[in-house]
Design a protein around this motif. Structure first.
Motif, mmCIF file in Angstrom:
data_model
loop_
_atom_site.group_PDB
_atom_site.id
_atom_site.type_symbol
_atom_site.label_atom_id
_atom_site.label_comp_id
_atom_site.label_asym_id
_atom_site.label_seq_id
_atom_site.Cartn_x
_atom_site.Cartn_y
_atom_site.Cartn_z
ATOM 1 N N TYR A 140 0.711 -1.220 -0.038
ATOM 2 C CA TYR A 140 0.186 -0.257 -0.124
ATOM 3 C C TYR A 140 0.914 1.528 0.031
ATOM 4 O O TYR A 140 0.296 2.130 -0.209
ATOM 5 N N ILE A 141 1.942 1.041 0.324
ATOM 6 C CA ILE A 141 2.989 2.276 0.667
ATOM 7 C C ILE A 141 4.209 2.255 -0.048
ATOM 8 O O ILE A 141 4.993 1.327 -0.196
ATOM 9 N N SER A 142 4.464 3.434 -0.787
ATOM 10 C CA SER A 142 5.775 3.324 -1.454
ATOM 11 C C SER A 142 6.813 4.455 -0.839
ATOM 12 O O SER A 142 6.435 5.589 -0.308
ATOM 13 N N THR A 157 4.583 10.081 14.656
ATOM 14 C CA THR A 157 3.177 9.646 14.194
ATOM 15 C C THR A 157 3.237 8.078 14.608
ATOM 16 O O THR A 157 2.278 7.428 15.213
ATOM 17 N N CYS A 158 4.114 7.396 13.975
ATOM 18 C CA CYS A 158 4.002 5.741 14.044
ATOM 19 C C CYS A 158 4.299 5.348 15.577
ATOM 20 O O CYS A 158 3.484 4.353 16.028
ATOM 21 N N GLU A 159 5.154 6.115 16.418
ATOM 22 C CA GLU A 159 5.563 5.919 17.972
ATOM 23 C C GLU A 159 4.505 6.048 18.626
ATOM 24 O O GLU A 159 4.303 5.733 19.802
ATOM 25 N N ASP A 163 2.796 0.033 20.736
ATOM 26 C CA ASP A 163 3.434 -1.140 20.241
ATOM 27 C C ASP A 163 3.888 -1.034 18.930
ATOM 28 O O ASP A 163 3.889 -2.081 18.190
ATOM 29 N N ARG A 164 3.864 0.226 18.382
ATOM 30 C CA ARG A 164 4.203 0.261 16.974
ATOM 31 C C ARG A 164 5.622 0.667 16.891
ATOM 32 O O ARG A 164 6.312 -0.078 16.839
ATOM 33 N N ALA A 165 5.604 2.140 16.667
ATOM 34 C CA ALA A 165 7.303 2.468 16.440
ATOM 35 C C ALA A 165 8.079 1.730 15.510
ATOM 36 O O ALA A 165 8.997 1.327 15.974
ATOM 37 N N ALA A 190 7.280 -4.712 11.047
ATOM 38 C CA ALA A 190 6.111 -4.875 11.788
ATOM 39 C C ALA A 190 5.152 -3.856 11.500
ATOM 40 O O ALA A 190 4.203 -3.696 12.136
ATOM 41 N N CYS A 191 5.486 -3.240 10.425
ATOM 42 C CA CYS A 191 4.417 -2.193 9.611
ATOM 43 C C CYS A 191 3.060 -2.647 9.753
ATOM 44 O O CYS A 191 2.728 -3.890 9.055
ATOM 45 N N ALA A 192 2.042 -2.017 10.177
ATOM 46 C CA ALA A 192 0.656 -2.361 10.056
ATOM 47 C C ALA A 192 -0.144 -1.819 8.865
ATOM 48 O O ALA A 192 -1.239 -2.182 8.546
ATOM 49 N N SER A 193 0.622 -0.987 8.062
ATOM 50 C CA SER A 193 0.025 -0.548 6.828
ATOM 51 C C SER A 193 -1.064 0.299 7.007
ATOM 52 O O SER A 193 -1.936 0.493 6.156
ATOM 53 N N CYS A 194 -0.950 0.809 8.246
ATOM 54 C CA CYS A 194 -1.974 1.781 8.502
ATOM 55 C C CYS A 194 -2.111 3.241 7.841
ATOM 56 O O CYS A 194 -2.985 4.073 7.640
ATOM 57 N N SER A 195 -0.859 3.653 7.222
ATOM 58 C CA SER A 195 -0.844 4.807 6.417
ATOM 59 C C SER A 195 -0.556 6.007 7.175
ATOM 60 O O SER A 195 -0.716 7.012 6.523
ATOM 61 N N ARG A 196 -0.815 6.061 8.640
ATOM 62 C CA ARG A 196 -0.574 7.444 9.232
ATOM 63 C C ARG A 196 0.583 8.170 8.769
ATOM 64 O O ARG A 196 0.604 9.183 8.959
ATOM 65 N N CYS A 197 1.788 7.461 8.616
ATOM 66 C CA CYS A 197 2.890 7.955 8.304
ATOM 67 C C CYS A 197 2.817 8.817 7.029
ATOM 68 O O CYS A 197 3.478 9.866 6.777
ATOM 69 N N VAL A 198 2.190 8.320 6.014
ATOM 70 C CA VAL A 198 1.891 8.770 4.775
ATOM 71 C C VAL A 198 1.272 10.018 4.865
ATOM 72 O O VAL A 198 1.486 11.234 4.393
#
Ligand code: SF4
Ligand code: SF4
Ligand code: SF4
Length: 305
Positions: A140-142, A157-159, A163-165, A190-198
């Motif tokens: 989903y993410i490039s 944002t990820c951290e 339990d993400r970071a 362990a990326c959950a592909s949530c796309s918050r970082c994008v």
């Protein structure tokens, strides 16, 4: 509530004690550029593009980490401030592949906007340039770390989600980059592909694959949607072009909600006029099948014949 009164660009401004100069200026209607500032995760002070001139100060402080004080006299666009911002932009562009013509972020990119605003074209500094392979491993993410300006918004944002970071700054000096643990591909993390970082990246370093090559940012309409798959109620944007749904993207998170993949893809499927063809793995390969076969209904239908 105690307040402080300061002067910004000749205008008297009163704000609650503890307010940053950046927030005081923005609240009074003045523009200050930022890359790393995130209202949901404030106080990083890394990119320095938000520098201002404060009377009596020895240098140009970053306004996002400087508290407003009584009697402070601030200039947000003095010649020294403009000069400093131009130099910062020149330094970023000295190590940035400026391919705005085909960049997914063009039209919604802070580096592009600020370069235009301060008339910075790049080319004033030479030297080594980053040359990372684009990480397309996540479905989903490039990730194109050659375009990263190291603002750290994705990291913070990820951290923020427990339990993400999954990503953080790695290496030192010129080699500093945002990476997963052991600098693996995103697919192997362990990326959950949530796309918050994008959703928080200010440049084209992170982009949605679902949008790749489909539309320029000014061609799409976004409609805010509340996900109804669970009681959390995460916010997403339904992205359309000419009425056709292109994608569901993560809304800039501001309240610590985790934004799950199920919600985003579920909404994408629900709003897609043409549901995708289901696929099943046969002899080690994914092949297109009918919905009845995918749902295991073929046997039942055969028995009813
Ligand atoms: S990230 Fe911004 S400045 Fe860089 S190529 Fe893309 S649009 Fe241009
Ligand atoms: S997609 Fe989500 S989990 Fe993966 S790196 Fe980005 S913020 Fe972290
Ligand atoms: S990938 Fe984007 S959000 Fe993350 S540090 Fe780089 S520029 Fe900032």
């Amino acid at each position: 509530m105690s307040t402080v009164t300061l002067t910004i660009n000749g205008q008297e401004v009163m704000v609650p004690a503890g307010t940053t100069v950046l927030d005081a200026a923005l609240g009074a209607g003045f523009f200050i550029p930022t890359f790393c500032h995130d209202p949901a995760n404030p106080g990083f002070g890394g990119c320095r593009i938000c520098v201002v001139e404060i009377k009596g100060a020895r240098n140009l402080p970053a306004s996002c980490v400087t508290a407003a004080a009584n009697g402070m006299v601030v200039e947000t666009e003095s010649p020294a401030v403009v000069e400093a911002r131009k130099t910062i932009l020149e330094l970023i562009l000295a190590n940035h592949p400026v391919d705005c013509l085909t960049c997914e972020k063009s039209g919604d990119c802070r580096l592009q906007d600020y370069a235009f605003l301060y008339d910075v074209k790049g080319g004033n500094f030479g030297g080594e340039r980053k040359d990372y392979a684009i990480d397309d491993s996540n479905p989903y993410i490039s990730r194109n770390m050659n375009k990263c300006v190291l603002c750290g918004k994705c990291v913070r944002t990820c951290e923020k989600v427990e339990d993400r970071a999954v990503i953080n700054f790695a290496y030192r000096g010129f080699r500093t980059k945002v990476a997963t643990a052991l600098d693996s591909s995103l697919a192997d993390s362990a990326c959950a592909s949530c796309s918050r970082c994008v959703s928080v990246c200010p440049v084209g370093a992170l982009s949605y694959k679902s949008m790749a090559g489909k539309a320029r940012v000014w061609e799409v309409q976004k409609e805010e949607m509340i996900c109804s798959w669970c009681e959390t109620g995460c916010l997403f944007d339904l992205v359309r072009k000419n009425g056709k749904v292109l994608s569901v993207t993560a809304k800039t998170p501001g309240d610590g909600k985790s934004l799950c993949l199920k919600g985003r893809l579920g909404m994408e499927l629900r709003h897609n006029e043409q549901p995708p063809t289901p696929m099943l793995k046969k002899d080690g390969e994914f092949v297109e099948v009918s919905w009845t076969e995918a749902l295991g209904l073929d046997d039942i239908l055969d028995k009813l014949k």
